[in-house]
Design a protein around this motif. Sequence first.
Motif: not given
Length: 592
Positions: A460, A498, A525, A528, A570
């Motif tokens: 991502p 993601t 997730g 990032t 995220l």
Amino acid sequence: MEKLMGWLVAVALLVICCVTQVRSDGSDHKYKSGDSVPLYANKVGPFHNPSETYRYFDLPFCVPDHVKEKKEALGEVLNGDRLVSAPYKLDFLVEKDSEIVCKKTLTKEEVAKFRSAVMKDYYFQMYYDDLPIWGFLGKVDKERKADPSEYKYYLFKHLHFEIFYKKDRVIEINVKTDPHALVDVTEDKEVEVDFMYTVKWKETKTPFEKRMEKYSQSSSLPHHLEIHWFSIINSCVTVLLLTGFLATILMRVLKNDFVKYAHDEEAADDQEETGWKYIHGDVFRFPKYKSLFAAALGSGTQLFALAIFIFILALVGVFYPYNRGALFTALVVIYALTSGIAGYTAASFYCQLEGTNWVRNLLLTGSLFCGPLFLTFCFLNTVAIFYSATAALPFGTIVVIVLIWTLVTSPLLVLGGIAGKNSKAEFQAPVRTTKYPREIPPLPWYRGTLPQMGMAGFLPFSAIYIELYYIFASVWGHRIYTIYSILFIVFIILLIVTAFITVALTYFQLAAEDHEWWWRSFLCGGSTGLFVYAYCLYYYYARSDMSGFMQTSFFFGYMACICYGFFLMLGTVGFRAALFFVRHIYRSIKCE
């Protein structure tokens, strides 16, 4: 659903009203010849340290007889704007030639102040009829001088204002400094200075509605657009390759799994159980620290809603260049109004996980993001007060923010929590959970949480890193960012990547018979956000000229809060995608 849509529309309208209030004097920008046009001096500061700004009259300029401070909106104060009436009089269509503002004898201390400002590349910012203007205070003469102690420092004492008008409106203003009208401030001695200015008026055909376009054109130049589109194409290729690769592998592998498990059931042999099917009794076992997990999901969902609202306002054109403080106003107001989403999501999910102490869960939800942000703010505001910088918030503004948090954020959080608790939703698990957890087999090091987070965050991040430079140059520099449509596309790509990478890693984790996927999917997730913070280090040392304790602490302090928010948002996206996937595959097989 209709009530929800009505509430969202009301929120959007309220925010637009709050944001569009950020204007100058409420004037209609129409003037007659000789009319006084508002000119405000805003701030001065080192060009390379955008957070380190000071009041205009902190430097010993000519002070007008009546210094009038402009009343500012919340967002303007948060932005560090402190507008006061400037010493120059630029009346409509009145030209002036070498008009003296004041004659001043600078003391040794005042000369030292100006020299220090010139040495640090200080710039000034003013607003004329809501149009921003900048200029540098002086220049350093380094020609044929190897030793810095031999440098000469000069202060500009003559400003040239060039103003363009159409009929009864001001369209454009430029300011230039006279390179020949200099004051030597190299040595600590008293200096006589005549501060002067010249005003020239010129007619233009540019309509009033387009007068702000020149400020947004810099980010829309062809070579910049090419880089932005390259960024998007790069991201899209990444997404397509990743999506195609994952879809192909997962579909083939899952198809083979389904066939194999169906065959195993028909054969009913006594072979040893392996693979993701055989942990079906543990895969929906609730995670450890479920109150913290539900609070993280609630905060992440709120921040996701905040991001969507900000994008909507940006795409409809609310954040045009130099709508002072509009973004900060929108962030504060929308964050306060969306706290109900955090309360509802956290309490609802916590009750689904069979949690009982929902009040403590709500307190945790309310402080999970706000707590670190508040502590960071307290430290950085203390630093700004010590430096006497305009970034230090006045006591009144702090009271306003506390009142918003007390009267809006907290009640909405509690109301959302009560609604979530009373929703009586049950956790939808397609298979039964066994009484005792199955032991997780020994796994290789690369199946650990940290290596998996590294893998999950890299893809991502690679999809957004080109766009990150432009965002950083806008937030922590003087570049203007206006291409919100491209930023929105990149944001959507980020969400897709993601979700897909988290789903893939969750599948491989379950295939290795590791059933503790709840926290892992959230951490993968959100990883990032850690990559973005690592990019902060690169940007600070390799791409910017920021320096000094105040600027460094502001950069790393507030970026830590932003990256933490990114992590929560995220992480929520990753977990939701993984939960959807896990439910789907276990619904597709027969389990005893």
